[in-house]
Write a protein that holds these residues in place. Structure first.
Motif, mmCIF file in Angstrom:
data_model
loop_
_atom_site.group_PDB
_atom_site.id
_atom_site.type_symbol
_atom_site.label_atom_id
_atom_site.label_comp_id
_atom_site.label_asym_id
_atom_site.label_seq_id
_atom_site.Cartn_x
_atom_site.Cartn_y
_atom_site.Cartn_z
ATOM 1 N N SER A 21 0.829 -1.205 0.000
ATOM 2 C CA SER A 21 0.000 0.000 0.000
ATOM 3 C C SER A 21 0.868 1.261 0.000
ATOM 4 C CB SER A 21 -0.969 0.006 1.177
ATOM 5 O OG SER A 21 -0.269 0.082 2.407
ATOM 6 N N GLU A 22 1.997 1.226 0.688
ATOM 7 C CA GLU A 22 2.899 2.382 0.688
ATOM 8 C C GLU A 22 3.525 2.592 -0.689
ATOM 9 O OE1 GLU A 22 3.099 4.626 3.098
ATOM 10 O OE2 GLU A 22 1.583 3.402 4.110
ATOM 11 N N TYR A 27 3.568 5.543 -5.904
ATOM 12 C CA TYR A 27 3.291 5.511 -7.343
ATOM 13 C C TYR A 27 2.237 6.564 -7.690
ATOM 14 C CZ TYR A 27 1.884 3.685 -11.904
ATOM 15 O OH TYR A 27 1.594 3.558 -13.228
ATOM 16 N N LEU A 28 1.187 6.634 -6.887
ATOM 17 C CA LEU A 28 0.113 7.600 -7.111
ATOM 18 C C LEU A 28 0.647 9.030 -7.072
ATOM 19 C CD1 LEU A 28 -2.985 7.964 -7.430
ATOM 20 C CD2 LEU A 28 -3.118 7.997 -4.940
ATOM 21 N N ARG A 29 1.585 9.309 -6.175
ATOM 22 C CA ARG A 29 2.191 10.651 -6.108
ATOM 23 C C ARG A 29 2.977 10.977 -7.380
ATOM 24 N NH1 ARG A 29 2.810 9.467 -0.531
ATOM 25 N NH2 ARG A 29 4.882 8.592 -0.834
ATOM 26 N N GLN A 30 3.569 9.956 -7.999
ATOM 27 C CA GLN A 30 4.378 10.170 -9.196
ATOM 28 C C GLN A 30 3.525 10.377 -10.453
ATOM 29 O OE1 GLN A 30 7.707 10.677 -9.150
ATOM 30 N NE2 GLN A 30 7.375 10.563 -6.940
ATOM 31 N N VAL A 31 2.356 9.753 -10.496
ATOM 32 C CA VAL A 31 1.486 9.862 -11.676
ATOM 33 C C VAL A 31 0.053 10.217 -11.249
ATOM 34 C CG1 VAL A 31 2.827 8.438 -13.276
ATOM 35 C CG2 VAL A 31 1.286 7.337 -11.673
ATOM 36 N N PRO A 32 -0.118 11.395 -10.653
ATOM 37 C CA PRO A 32 -1.439 11.775 -10.146
ATOM 38 C C PRO A 32 -2.438 12.127 -11.241
ATOM 39 C CG PRO A 32 0.066 13.597 -9.905
ATOM 40 C CD PRO A 32 0.880 12.421 -10.402
ATOM 41 N N HIS A 33 -1.965 12.376 -12.440
ATOM 42 C CA HIS A 33 -2.819 12.824 -13.541
ATOM 43 C C HIS A 33 -3.567 11.677 -14.223
ATOM 44 C CE1 HIS A 33 1.069 11.628 -15.094
ATOM 45 N NE2 HIS A 33 0.456 11.323 -16.225
ATOM 46 N N LYS A 129 -7.025 11.636 -3.475
ATOM 47 C CA LYS A 129 -7.240 11.659 -2.019
ATOM 48 C C LYS A 129 -8.049 10.434 -1.592
ATOM 49 C CE LYS A 129 -9.069 14.494 1.704
ATOM 50 N NZ LYS A 129 -9.755 15.733 2.071
ATOM 51 N N ARG A 130 -9.074 10.105 -2.364
ATOM 52 C CA ARG A 130 -9.917 8.925 -2.052
ATOM 53 C C ARG A 130 -9.095 7.635 -2.142
ATOM 54 N NH1 ARG A 130 -13.766 5.976 -0.471
ATOM 55 N NH2 ARG A 130 -15.167 4.839 -1.837
ATOM 56 N N ILE A 131 -8.278 7.503 -3.168
ATOM 57 C CA ILE A 131 -7.456 6.296 -3.320
ATOM 58 C C ILE A 131 -6.481 6.177 -2.154
ATOM 59 C CG2 ILE A 131 -5.665 5.185 -4.713
ATOM 60 C CD1 ILE A 131 -7.126 6.321 -7.200
ATOM 61 N N ARG A 132 -5.831 7.279 -1.778
ATOM 62 C CA ARG A 132 -4.905 7.237 -0.627
ATOM 63 C C ARG A 132 -5.630 6.830 0.641
ATOM 64 N NH1 ARG A 132 -2.826 11.690 -3.168
ATOM 65 N NH2 ARG A 132 -3.954 13.120 -1.808
ATOM 66 N N SER A 133 -6.830 7.341 0.829
ATOM 67 C CA SER A 133 -7.619 6.991 2.008
ATOM 68 C C SER A 133 -7.942 5.488 2.037
ATOM 69 C CB SER A 133 -8.913 7.813 2.015
ATOM 70 O OG SER A 133 -9.779 7.374 3.018
ATOM 71 N N ILE A 134 -8.288 4.936 0.895
ATOM 72 C CA ILE A 134 -8.576 3.497 0.792
ATOM 73 C C ILE A 134 -7.310 2.692 1.093
ATOM 74 C CG2 ILE A 134 -9.189 1.644 -0.811
ATOM 75 C CD1 ILE A 134 -11.027 3.818 -2.204
ATOM 76 N N LEU A 135 -6.182 3.127 0.547
ATOM 77 C CA LEU A 135 -4.920 2.425 0.802
ATOM 78 C C LEU A 135 -4.513 2.508 2.268
ATOM 79 C CD1 LEU A 135 -2.966 3.502 -2.397
ATOM 80 C CD2 LEU A 135 -3.733 1.182 -1.817
#
Length: 152
Positions: A21-22, A27-33, A129-135
């Motif tokens: 999850s980390e 990964y999400l921070r690197q490709v947020p678009h 933000k929602r994906i990070r919260s789920i992770l």
């Protein structure tokens, strides 16, 4: 990590510190678009059984009719359950695993789940933000799947 045109998979085996999850959040921070449409948490676990028949499967499949030995073949019993909630869907596959000649102790029940959440329709910032919260709460999904396995 595996990536194709339609999804990115972060897979981790047990026995190590759980970091998938980390890694997914980095990964999400690197490709947020990227216009992500859904996220799935996919726990899988095996419960061993010492008996030839598993109580769970016997209670579910009470009618031992001719379908249980069609043309002298003994089927492997598998259940597919779908639990729909407002913000997620839990798909749970439960399969009886029979012992093999190589490993007579290999009988048990295999639980494979997909806890699915759609994230379409949100702007990029809200979606991420929602994906990070789920992770951050993946352990809650794992616990729900474990609880379902106990009541079956």
């Amino acid at each position: 990590m595996t990536a194709d045109l339609n999804r990115v998979i972060f897979e981790q085996k047990t026995g190590r510190k759980l970091v998938a999850s980390e890694v997914a959040k980095r990964y999400l921070r690197q490709v947020p678009h990227v216009p992500y449409s859904a996220i799935g948490i996919n726990p899988k676990f095996f419960l061993r059984s010492t008996g030839e028949h598993l109580p769970l499967m016997e209670s579910v499949v009470r009618d031992q009719g001719t379908w249980m030995s069609f043309k002298d073949a003994e089927p492997t019993v598998q259940l597919k359950l779908i639990y729909s909630y407002e913000e997620r869907t839990i798909l749970l596959d439960v399969a009886q695993i029979k012992p093999t000649t190589d490993d007579p102790t290999s009988s048990g029940i295999l639980f494979q789940a997909n806890v699915h959440r759609d994230v379409e329709g949100l702007n990029a910032q809200a979606r991420n933000k929602r994906i990070r919260s789920i992770l951050d709460r993946w352990e809650d999904d794992l616990e729900d799947v474990r609880q379902l396995s106990k009541i079956l």
